[in-house]
Design a protein around this motif. Structure first.
Motif, PDB file in Angstrom:
ATOM      1  N   ALA A  73       0.935  -1.320  -0.117  1.00 40.06           N
ATOM      2  CA  ALA A  73       0.038   0.111   0.068  1.00 40.06           C
ATOM      3  C   ALA A  73       0.914   1.261   0.056  1.00 40.06           C
ATOM      4  CB  ALA A  73      -1.038   0.178   1.351  1.00 40.06           C
ATOM      5  N   ALA A  74       1.876   1.295   0.923  1.00 39.58           N
ATOM      6  CA  ALA A  74       2.830   2.485   0.889  1.00 39.58           C
ATOM      7  C   ALA A  74       3.290   2.773  -0.171  1.00 39.58           C
ATOM      8  CB  ALA A  74       3.616   2.683   2.179  1.00 39.58           C
ATOM      9  N   TYR A  91       0.847   4.491   4.281  1.00 43.02           N
ATOM     10  CA  TYR A  91       0.977   4.261   5.693  1.00 43.02           C
ATOM     11  C   TYR A  91      -0.168   4.496   6.666  1.00 43.02           C
ATOM     12  CZ  TYR A  91       5.948   4.825   4.479  1.00 43.02           C
ATOM     13  OH  TYR A  91       7.400   4.372   4.175  1.00 43.02           O
ATOM     14  N   LEU A  92      -1.134   5.475   6.477  1.00 42.21           N
ATOM     15  CA  LEU A  92      -2.346   5.356   7.229  1.00 42.21           C
ATOM     16  C   LEU A  92      -3.099   4.309   6.967  1.00 42.21           C
ATOM     17  CD1 LEU A  92      -4.339   7.196   8.744  1.00 42.21           C
ATOM     18  CD2 LEU A  92      -5.294   7.876   6.519  1.00 42.21           C
ATOM     19  N   GLY A  93      -3.368   3.569   5.852  1.00 42.93           N
ATOM     20  CA  GLY A  93      -3.855   2.496   5.922  1.00 42.93           C
ATOM     21  C   GLY A  93      -3.281   0.938   6.655  1.00 42.93           C
ATOM     22  N   ALA A 231      -6.623  -0.178   3.339  1.00 42.01           N
ATOM     23  CA  ALA A 231      -5.637  -0.681   2.512  1.00 42.01           C
ATOM     24  C   ALA A 231      -5.716  -2.183   2.130  1.00 42.01           C
ATOM     25  CB  ALA A 231      -4.178  -0.350   2.870  1.00 42.01           C
ATOM     26  N   VAL A 232      -6.734  -2.883   2.604  1.00 41.10           N
ATOM     27  CA  VAL A 232      -6.833  -4.350   2.262  1.00 41.10           C
ATOM     28  C   VAL A 232      -6.970  -4.522   0.789  1.00 41.10           C
ATOM     29  CG1 VAL A 232      -8.462  -6.162   2.413  1.00 41.10           C
ATOM     30  CG2 VAL A 232      -7.548  -5.177   4.600  1.00 41.10           C
ATOM     31  N   LEU A 233      -8.016  -3.939   0.392  1.00 37.72           N
ATOM     32  CA  LEU A 233      -8.061  -4.097  -1.052  1.00 37.72           C
ATOM     33  C   LEU A 233      -7.062  -3.585  -2.004  1.00 37.72           C
ATOM     34  CD1 LEU A 233     -11.887  -2.882  -0.904  1.00 37.72           C
ATOM     35  CD2 LEU A 233     -11.027  -5.103  -1.105  1.00 37.72           C
ATOM     36  N   CYS A 234      -6.334  -2.408  -1.595  1.00 35.01           N
ATOM     37  CA  CYS A 234      -5.117  -1.861  -2.440  1.00 35.01           C
ATOM     38  C   CYS A 234      -3.913  -3.029  -2.345  1.00 35.01           C
ATOM     39  CB  CYS A 234      -4.589  -0.721  -1.781  1.00 35.01           C
ATOM     40  SG  CYS A 234      -3.303  -0.091  -2.760  1.00 35.01           S
ATOM     41  N   VAL A 389     -12.395   7.933  12.747  1.00 34.84           N
ATOM     42  CA  VAL A 389     -11.334   8.696  12.076  1.00 34.84           C
ATOM     43  C   VAL A 389     -10.516   8.340  11.092  1.00 34.84           C
ATOM     44  CG1 VAL A 389      -9.360  10.312  12.745  1.00 34.84           C
ATOM     45  CG2 VAL A 389     -11.292  10.047  14.563  1.00 34.84           C
ATOM     46  N   LEU A 390      -9.652   7.252  11.174  1.00 32.35           N
ATOM     47  CA  LEU A 390      -8.835   6.787  10.519  1.00 32.35           C
ATOM     48  C   LEU A 390      -9.219   6.054   9.155  1.00 32.35           C
ATOM     49  CD1 LEU A 390      -6.364   4.956  12.769  1.00 32.35           C
ATOM     50  CD2 LEU A 390      -6.317   7.431  11.925  1.00 32.35           C
TER      51      LEU A 390
END
Length: 452
Positions: A73-74, A91-93, A231-234, A389-390
């Motif tokens: 993801a990153a 990174y957030l994911g 970010a699972v799907l990514c 939030v996230l």
């Protein structure tokens, strides 16, 4: 050292693994309860509309980023932004999924404990016994921790085997079993005396209950059910082949996820109606109400009640495992590629971090109630932080990134597989990503915070 990236070996593997990442405990208790309390079939119709408004475009956002970059993801966001700060979205994911896996494993551990207890015949009894059993178990300083960490380790054993040999193979095994269990339990539940009232409660549309809050609930359920913003799907899309039909896969995954949620409702509500019990929401439903329902519904057939109870908690364990595998893979892929570590070493890091989070979250719900953050238990805080939030933040930024930043040609090429597929909806999709999805996510964010 890290070796060549893995990939899914078949179209079936793509759909089952990615659908498995979306299917989880929320499908079993949250969706049926919300549908039943918010107009039944009327809610389901609104939910399906929300899938088209937000769910499928949101999935395609992450599919496009992940498959085009063929990286974690990153790095995927970094590649598509040419080194700009957009990689922070990745990174957030990764951060979000790690936190979710940590506290999700606590509830998954409860499911594992109840599966064991069902097999051992420990939770057959009256309502007071079942309630006391849950309170005693969840308040223990040892059992919830061991079962929760055990579930993380079970997830670890799958992830270290790689994409094809681990994730895809287990998904191809678990998802069909999960669906067969759902169908069998649904048939058994609907054949109980008085079960038809439960079916009516879930599937008969009651448009008098429909209001703006019901729409927001349906929108939120569509958002969280499909794992948007984690970010699972990514990450999973980075293992797709260039021949995978992204739109077709997204559509199939959304349909499968929705059908599983509806089937779950057709297990819970008919059984509850059969014994005159009103299902509750949250952990009380699957750990207090339903054991009592099974005990009463099959009082004349204790063996059947035993089998149904075991199968139901096996269903929960399988559903939880398909979700935890996907969340674990996000961080594992990141460390494997960015640090150039072996998959085993990378997975060990994620397992260790998530186990620590799991331990403290488990203790905060029972043995250490003073373990709080801003007045909420650590587990509640982690849940609220990610959900309120996230997740909305990560999904919103992904919409802006795909809709406004990356070249339109990249979007077109990914959705049409380089022009080999006919796709008349690229323009509609871009409009949804640029305007409709951000509005929907903003509404979810405000609703979660109690503003709407």
């Amino acid at each position: 050292m890290n070796t060549e990236r893995g990939n899914f070996g078949s179209k079936l593997g793509v759909v089952l693994a990615t659908a498995g990442s979306a299917v989880g405990l929320g499908n079993v208790w949250r969706f049926p309860y919300m549908a039943g309390e918010n107009g039944g079939a009327a809610f389901i119709i609104i939910y399906i509309a929300c899938i088209f408004l937000l769910g499928i475009p949101g999935m395609l956002n992450e599919f496009i980023v992940g498959r085009h970059a063929q990286a974690n993801a990153a790095r995927a966001f970094d590649v598509l932004s040419n080194g700009r700060p957009w990689k922070l979205v990745g990174y957030l994911g990764i951060l979000t999924s790690t936190i979710i896996l940590g506290f999700y494993a606590v509830v998954a551990g409860w499911c594992l404990q109840y599966l064991y207890a069902s097999i051992a015949g420990e939770i057959n009894g009256n309502a007071e016994f079942v309630r006391d059993y849950f309170v005693s178990f969840s308040s223990s300083p040892v059992k919830p921790v061991l079962w929760g960490v055990g579930f993380v380790l079970l997830t670890h054993l799958v992830v270290i085997r790689g994409v094809r040999s681990g994730i895809e193979r287990v998904s191809k095994l678990l998802m069909p079993i999960l669906i067969l269990l759902l169908i069998f339990l649904m048939i058994v539940s609907c054949l109980l005396p008085g079960a038809i009232e439960g079916v009516k409660f879930l599937l008969m549309p009651d448009f008098s209950k429909i209001n703006s809050l019901v729409f927001l609930d349906a929108l939120g359920q569509a958002f969280f059910s499909l794992s948007l913003g984690t970010a699972v799907l990514c990450t999973y899309a980075s293992y797709f082949s260039k021949e995978t039909d992204l739109l077709g896969s997204a559509r199939q995954i959304a349909i499968l996820d929705t059908l599983i949620a509806i089937l779950s409702g057709l297990i819970i509500f008919p059984a509850a109606a059969s014994v005159g019990v009103s299902p509750d929401s949250g952990p009380s439903l699957i750990f207090i109400t339903l054991p009592n329902v099974f005990s009463q519904a099959f009082a004349a057939m204790p063996v059947a009640g035993y089998v149904v109870s075991v199968m139901f908690y096996a269903l929960l364990v399988f559903a939880a495992l398909t979700s935890t595998i996907s969340m674990h893979e996000i961080g594992t892929a990141f460390f494997s590629e960015e640090m150039n570590w072996s998959r085993k070493r990378s997975a060990c890091v994620i397992t260790t971090v998530c186990s620590v989070i799991c331990v403290f979250c488990a203790l905060s719900t029972g043995a250490w109630p003073d373990l709080q953050v801003w007045g909420s238990s650590l587990m509640e805080f982690c849940d609220q932080l990610t959900a309120n939030v996230l997740l909305p933040l990560g999904s919103m930024l992904t919409c802006f990134f795909v809709g406004w930043y990356i070249p339109k040609q990249v979007v077109h090429d990914e959705l049409t597989n380089g022009g080999t597929l006919r796709n008349r909806f690229v323009g509609v999709y871009l409009f949804a990503v640029r305007y409709v999805c951000p509005i929907c996510i903003s509404l979810i964010f405000l609703h979660q915070l109690g503003v709407l």
